[in-house]
Design a protein around this motif. Structure first.
Motif, PDB file in Angstrom:
ATOM      1  N   ALA A   1      16.615 -26.547  39.127  1.00  0.00           N
ATOM      2  CA  ALA A   1      15.687 -25.714  38.354  1.00  0.00           C
ATOM      3  C   ALA A   1      15.900 -25.967  36.868  1.00  0.00           C
ATOM      4  CB  ALA A   1      15.916 -24.245  38.680  1.00  0.00           C
ATOM      5  N   GLY A   2      14.804 -26.142  36.144  1.00  0.00           N
ATOM      6  CA  GLY A   2      14.880 -26.418  34.712  1.00  0.00           C
ATOM      7  C   GLY A   2      14.835 -27.892  34.370  1.00  0.00           C
TER       8      GLY A   2
ATOM      9  N   LYS B   1      13.020 -31.363  34.266  1.00  0.00           N
ATOM     10  CA  LYS B   1      11.635 -31.834  34.280  1.00  0.00           C
ATOM     11  C   LYS B   1      11.601 -33.353  34.431  1.00  0.00           C
ATOM     12  CE  LYS B   1       9.643 -28.087  31.510  1.00  0.00           C
ATOM     13  NZ  LYS B   1       8.783 -27.756  30.336  1.00  0.00           N
TER      14      LYS B   1
ATOM     15  N   GLU C   1      10.995 -29.686  38.322  1.00  0.00           N
ATOM     16  CA  GLU C   1       9.542 -29.684  38.071  1.00  0.00           C
ATOM     17  C   GLU C   1       9.106 -31.135  37.927  1.00  0.00           C
ATOM     18  OE1 GLU C   1       7.123 -28.949  34.188  1.00  0.00           O
ATOM     19  OE2 GLU C   1       7.448 -26.967  35.118  1.00  0.00           O
TER      20      GLU C   1
ATOM     21  N   GLU D   1       9.183 -33.447  26.288  1.00  0.00           N
ATOM     22  CA  GLU D   1       9.645 -32.192  26.888  1.00  0.00           C
ATOM     23  C   GLU D   1      10.267 -32.386  28.272  1.00  0.00           C
ATOM     24  OE1 GLU D   1       5.350 -30.835  28.837  1.00  0.00           O
ATOM     25  OE2 GLU D   1       5.913 -30.084  26.858  1.00  0.00           O
TER      26      GLU D   1
ATOM     27  N   ASP E   1      13.151 -34.517  31.039  1.00  0.00           N
ATOM     28  CA  ASP E   1      14.507 -35.053  31.151  1.00  0.00           C
ATOM     29  C   ASP E   1      14.526 -36.480  31.677  1.00  0.00           C
ATOM     30  OD1 ASP E   1      16.225 -32.515  30.665  1.00  0.00           O
ATOM     31  OD2 ASP E   1      14.734 -31.864  32.142  1.00  0.00           O
TER      32      ASP E   1
END
Length: 351
Positions: free
Chosen positions: A12-13, A15, A38, A87, A89
């Motif tokens: 979670a968190g 991307k 995500e 925005e 990773d």
């Protein structure tokens, strides 16, 4: 469980941008999405070509993702790509190398937007290995997999599923996470060829160090263990895998056999052992042998079709939107993946 609520996925968190098509790349990011990342899937205006295969095919490897349509060969598409990279990773792409470079999908091209972006290139023969088409069957043939598979008196055989695409996707996902954990951006190069050669590990070591060439044995027999292969029974085939003397003692007691007490004896007398085991197994069905042998802790299973296997393992089947699919194989206490449907083309265009 935490405070009576399910835990968030471990990713979670995180991307991740996927510029992928068909199977290898999308399978890598499917694993990440199931674990809470995500994943934004960048698609051309016509969509990932796997949408043309069938809706259930697309859903099986793209559930839980977002979809954004970009024309990467336009200034507007490149501008939006840069915004997404800033925005995110990581970015994972599976295309031929020339397209990866042409669309600027490398760390060198994207680091100006985000120094910490992790860029993973999933290709057939390496990011700098040329554009030779690299489909699953082609790489199986090129790396020795096909030559090692099948009956010794028959032609080379391809496994009945996409072993190269799936294996390379998992390896790419592992490399992506390793670089994120390291906390630094960079370029990762994961090729289908390298992954399959790696998976032939002990076969390769035997050749490289001892000059031993891989050989196909009848009924998928293992090179080192005897008996460890498929056997015909009174009804159906049985996989039996005897890897140590304790298993053999238990099997021999159930099957009414004697002798060949050690693995060395069984290897030295392979044909005699296989004849004795085959005769014993021919007295009952594969299903009954599985019941009898597993009760004694012996590795054995009747050969099943995929529908039969799915019917026997209902806890492996999940629902994502309108589709029943096989769920995430990584099970984490307290966490149940959010199995959302696959995205409609461009569903997240304005997000």
């Amino acid at each position: 469980m935490t405070n009576g609520s399910p835990q968030a996925g471990p990713l979670a968190g995180i991307k991740v941008i996927e510029v992928g098509s068909v199977l290898a790349g999308p399978y890598a990011t499917l694993m990440l999405a199931d674990l809470g990342a995500e994943v934004t899937k960048i698609e051309p205006p016509a969509g990932d070509i796997s949408r043309q295969v069938s809706d259930s095919y697309f859903a099986s490897i793209n559930r839980g993702k977002r979809s954004v349509v970009l024309e990467l060969d336009t200034a507007a598409g490149q501008r939006r790509l840069g915004e997404l990279v800033a925005e995110s990773d990581a970015l994972l792409v599976n295309m031929k190398p020339s397209a990866i470079h042409r669309f600027g999908l490398t760390y060198q091209a994207l680091r100006r937007h985000n120094e910490k972006i992790v860029c993973v290139a999933l290709t057939g023969f390496g990011l700098h290995g040329g554009d030779h088409p690299a489909f699953d069957h082609i790489v199986q043939a090129a790396t020795g997999v096909a030559a090692m598979t099948g009956d010794p008196d028959g032609p080379p055989t391809l496994p009945g599923y996409t072993s190269v695409d799936n294996s390379t996707g998992l390896t790419a996902a592992l490399g992506l996470l390793a670089q994120i954990i390291a906390g630094r951006g960079g370029q990762l190069d994961v090729s289908m060829r390298d992954v399959m050669l790696s998976q032939l590990n002990y076969h390769a070591a035997a050749y490289l160090n001892d000059g031993v060439h891989p050989q196909r044995l009848p009924n998928g027999a293992h090179k080192f263990y005897v008996p460890a292969q498929l056997f015909d029974t009174a009804a159906g085939y049985l996989a039996l895998f005897i890897t140590h003397d304790g298993f053999w003692r238990a099997f021999a007691a159930e099957a009414g056999l004697s002798g060949f007490a050690t693995m060395a004896e069984r290897v030295a007398n392979r044909e005699a052992v296989l004849a004795a085991v085959s005769a014993a197994l021919a007295t009952d069905t594969a299903s009954n042998w599985e019941t009898r042998l597993t009760a004694r802790g012996i590795p054995a299973a009747a050969v099943r079709t995929l529908p039969e296997a799915l019917d026997r393992n209902p806890d492996s089947v999940i629902t994502a939107g309108p589709y029943r699919l096989v769920g995430c194989p990584i099970r984490i206490d307290g966490h149940t993946p959010d199995y959302r449907p696959a995205p409609a083309l461009g569903a997240n265009q304005q997000s």
